[in-house]
Design a protein around this motif. Structure first.
Motif, short mmCIF file in Angstrom:
data_model
loop_
_atom_site.label_atom_id
_atom_site.label_comp_id
_atom_site.label_asym_id
_atom_site.label_seq_id
_atom_site.Cartn_x
_atom_site.Cartn_y
_atom_site.Cartn_z
N ALA A 190 0.68 -1.06 0.03
CA ALA A 190 -0.04 0.03 0.02
C ALA A 190 0.85 1.30 0.10
CB ALA A 190 -0.90 0.01 1.24
N MET A 191 2.09 1.27 0.77
CA MET A 191 2.87 2.61 0.77
C MET A 191 3.44 2.75 -0.54
SD MET A 191 2.76 4.16 3.74
CE MET A 191 4.62 4.81 4.14
N ALA A 192 3.88 1.57 -1.36
CA ALA A 192 4.66 1.66 -2.60
C ALA A 192 3.72 2.13 -3.45
CB ALA A 192 5.23 0.14 -3.01
N ASP A 193 2.36 1.73 -3.57
CA ASP A 193 1.05 2.21 -4.22
C ASP A 193 1.24 3.52 -4.00
OD1 ASP A 193 -1.61 3.10 -4.77
OD2 ASP A 193 -1.53 1.18 -5.95
N LEU A 194 1.10 4.09 -2.90
CA LEU A 194 0.92 5.58 -2.39
C LEU A 194 2.10 6.25 -2.97
CD1 LEU A 194 -1.12 7.27 -0.88
CD2 LEU A 194 0.21 6.73 1.21
#
Length: 157
Positions: free
Chosen positions: A13-17
């Motif tokens: 999720a952090m990489a997506d963000l």
């Protein structure tokens, strides 16, 4: 290894963000859809990420989340720590917990403890930017070279 979905999903999720424009807030449903993660589970993860100061929330119609710092300044170990994920490889709970076997440590305890330390060390050197850029193959090579002879290293290259 004690890595569960909470840690993997938090990093995903952090990489997506991080892959989104830094100025825009990204709604959780968009991340959930792209990463195929339950929105309810993602909400729990983002509460912890926000408390750790890794993300900022924006309210309103264009609300969502954005990184609190540039992707190059957020290491994967910080994300794992925020969601209380560790890299423990042993089945014991450390010095203060129950031993591997009743009354004593198992024969391979030090091996698994050293492996956990290597993983933790690696995760503390990898940033979200590194993840987005793709990790170069040589990032893992020094640790491997320590366990093989110099002639085998030359053959591998």
């Amino acid at each position: 290894m004690e890595l569960n979905t909470k840690g993997r999903y938090a990093v995903m999720a952090m990489a997506d963000l991080a892959s989104q424009r830094a100025s825009d807030a990204t709604p959780l449903p968009a991340i959930a859809e792209r990463q195929q993660i339950s929105i309810a589970y993602l909400e729990q993860i983002f509460i912890r990420l926000r408390r750790a100061g890794l993300v900022e929330s924006a309210r309103g119609r264009a609300g969502g989340y954005r990184l609190a710092r540039p992707a190059a300044e957020i290491v994967i170990a910080d994300i794992m720590s925020a969601v209380e994920e560790d890299t423990r490889m042993t089945r014991c709970r450390g010095e203060d917990g129950a031993p591997c076997l009743p009354g004593h440590r198992c024969l391979t305890h030090n091996l698994w403890e050293a492996l956990g330390a290597q993983i933790a060390g690696f995760l503390s050197t990898v940033t979200l930017k590194d993840v987005l850029d793709g990790l170069p193959a040589h990032r893992g090579r020094p640790a491997v070279e320590a366990f093989i002879s110099p002639s085998e290293v030359q053959t591998a290259r």
